[in-house]
Enzyme design. Structure first.
Site: not given
Ligand code: ATP
Ligand code: MG
Length: 559
Positions: A33, A261, A271
């Site tokens: 996003e 994650r 974020k």
């Molecule tokens: P927010 O902090 O706003 O929830 P987010 O970190 O999930 O956001 P996105 O832009 O939705 O942000 O993430 C993009 C992709 O990265 C998604 O498929 C998410 O699952 C993956 N992702 C985000 N954080 C992690 C993490 N810590 N480890 C592995 N994958 C991640």
């Protein structure tokens, strides 16, 4: 990009799907996003999705999940593209925006209304929450649930045309208010938002919710395996419900698979929190070298290879855990040890006078650029009567095992000569201001002509020839492993000493390096020319200190 061949439970599923003929081409995606800069957790997801597309000769999509215009910006889109590319993931022609599918997503919503599977609801957000029930109690049906298809179509169209205020109405899926999974209790599909979108401008007054939009985006792109983090496991029945109930509208039926994650100790990765640190100047920006962002790490001197190595080392599992940042540091050192040229720099200088060295004389010695690289060559470093060494390399009343400078002891000044300390001069506070030494003219290059052994070797720079530099020493951004634990506000756990700025003396060649170049300051660690560096003011970031005890452990773990 997959530096070492790996396997994991996701790749096993994919192998099976290929063997069974379920798919003949694998398509994965990274769906950020655009509401912030990417961090090391995203790197894990990129490495996984892109790595799989490469391993199985498939296709990788970069898709911006831009369905919430209130927090999204073009700046983020550009930074994300830059970071994904820098990490080595190539999307080629496959760059997509969820906003490009807004018409299609709207049509899918209309189809569900026509099928009696979606309705416009007038409950307030509070009422919706109340009616939803809890984990242990069933929900209650909305009084608007049984509106006719015609009425729903008309109201939904009016929502789209901007005829209602925000919060006045939503579109909901008609599933089951008593479902054990709360996400299945008539979830919201569309909400009213009179906000301009960074790509579609004022075209839309309604925007789809993540849970409705995401499966459709995946299906529209014929993603075969939609890989996401474990928090979405509980959303999977809803993902499948939309895919199943819209199968006639969609070209494919993707499968969602969840993995754990990345959580990295001593930092935060949400974020929202990273944005807060930036906006309130706790750090200098998204690319502050202390940030867990890709841009921060790049500026700090960490390479894409090191990040990829780290991601393949941590692997892919179904269990949430906390990763020790020392493991990341180990991967950085392993990478830089091979690549970084060695240089001499004194971070905490004290002056040395070589009393028997002729005044005004300057000699040059060939210094090895990188012992790990046979083609690394040599450069010349200047030696003269006045030098600087590290304050910690001298000790009064040193114990027998102290192999550096102390009165009466001989030490090798790397690449140059053997020097013996004769005395230390102190100021009125007892602080050492100068160390006097004599050199052995027969020890050119650093070895004695009579074969006598000298154990200690220290680094130095010539006082007349060295340059001054600002060095930024970074420590962990937070002083506890999990900044969210045990406090009301994670910011209470910020490490007040995460940045220390010092003045150092560096060998001449170091003043000429380009921004982004990483070098090893011998015995001091790895450093990178910062983007603030100019001809008049040289600035280095410490990328990582020298070996830690973790290096040994990690080496053994790998065996
Ligand atoms: P927010 O902090 O706003 O929830 P987010 O970190 O999930 O956001 P996105 O832009 O939705 O942000 O993430 C993009 C992709 O990265 C998604 O498929 C998410 O699952 C993956 N992702 C985000 N954080 C992690 C993490 N810590 N480890 C592995 N994958 C991640
Ligand atoms: Mg997310």
């Amino acid at each position: 990009m997959s530096d070492t061949p790996t396997t994991d439970f996701i790749r096993s599923i994919i192998t099976e799907d290929l063997d069974n003929g379920k798919h003949d081409k694998i398509i994965t995606r990274f769906p950020p996003e655009p509401n912030g800069y990417l961090h090391i957790g995203h790197a894990k997801s990129i490495c996984l999705n892109y790595g799989i597309s490469q391993d199985f000769n498939g296709q990788f999509h970069l898709r911006f999940d831009d369905t919430n215009p209130s927090k999204e910006e073009t700046e983020y889109v550009e930074s994300i593209k830059k970071d994904v590319e820098w990490l080595g993931a190539e999307w080629g022609e496959n760059l997509f925006f969820a906003s490009d599918y807004f018409d299609k997503i709207y049509a899918c919503a209309v189809k569900l209304i026509k099928d009696g599977k979606a309705y416009v609801c007038d409950l307030t957000p509070e009422e919706i929450r109340e009616f939803r029930g809890t984990l242990t109690t069933p929900g209650k049906e909305s009084p608007y649930r049984n509106r006719s298809v015609e009425e729903n179509l008309e109201l939904f169209e009016k929502m789209k045309n901007g005829e209602f205020k925000e919060g006045e109405k939503v579109l909901r899926a008609k599933i089951d208010m008593t479902h054990t999974n709360i996400h299945m209790r008539d979830p919201i599909m569309y909400r009213i938002m009179h906000t301009e979108h960074h790509r579609t401008g004022e075209d839309w007054n309604i925007y789809p919710m993540y849970d409705f939009a995401h499966p459709l985006e995946d299906a529209i792109e014929s993603i075969t395996h939609s890989i996401c983090t474990l928090e979405f496991e509980i959303h999977r029945p809803l993902y499948d419900w939309f895919i199943e109930n819209l199968q006639d509208e969609l070209p494919s039926q993707p499968r969602q698979i969840e993995f754990a994650r990345l959580n990295l100790g001593y930092t935060v990765m949400s974020k929202r929190k990273l944005l807060e640190l930036v906006q309130n100047n706790y750090v200098s920006g998204w690319d502050d070298p202390r940030m867990p962002t890709i841009s921060g790490m790049r500026r700090r001197g960490i390479s894409a290879e090191a990040i990829r190595k780290f991601c393949s080392t941590i692997g892919v599992t179904k269990f949430n855990s906390m990763t020790d940042p020392a493991l990341l540091e180990f991967c950085i050192r392993e990478d830089l040890n091979v690549k970084a040229q060695r240089r001499l720099a004194v971070l905490d200088p004290v002056k040395v006078i070589v009393t028997n060295y002729p005044e005004g004389q300057v000699e040059e010695f060939g210094a090895i650029n990188n012992p790990e690289d046979p083609e690394g060559g040599r450069r010349m470093v200047k030696f003269s009567r006045e030098l600087y060494i590290e304050r910690a390399d001298f000790m009064e009343d040193a114990p027998r095992k102290f192999f550096r400078l102390t009165e009466g002891k001989e030490v090798r000044f790397k690449y140059a000569y053997l020097l013996t300390c004769t005395k230390a001069i102190k100021d009125e506070n007892g602080e050492i201001t100068e160390i006097h030494c004599t050199y052995d003219p027969e020890s050119r290059g650093g070895s004695a002509s009579d074969g006598r052994k000298v154990k200690g070797t220290i680094h130095w720079v010539s006082a007349e020839h060295c340059k001054e530099a600002e060095i930024r020493l970074y420590d962990r951004l937070f002083s506890v492993e999990n900044p969210d634990e045990g406090v009301e506000d994670y910011k209470e756990n910020l490490n007040p000493d995460s940045l220390k700025v010092i003045k150092a003396y560096i060998e001449e060649a170091l003043a000429e390096e380009e921004v982004g170049t990483t070098v090893q300051f011998e015995r001091n660690g790895y450093f990178c020319v910062d983007s603030d560096s100019t001809k008049d003011k040289v600035v280095y970031n410490r990328t990582v200190a020298m070996r830690s005890s973790w290096d040994k452990i990690a080496k053994n773990l790998k065996k």
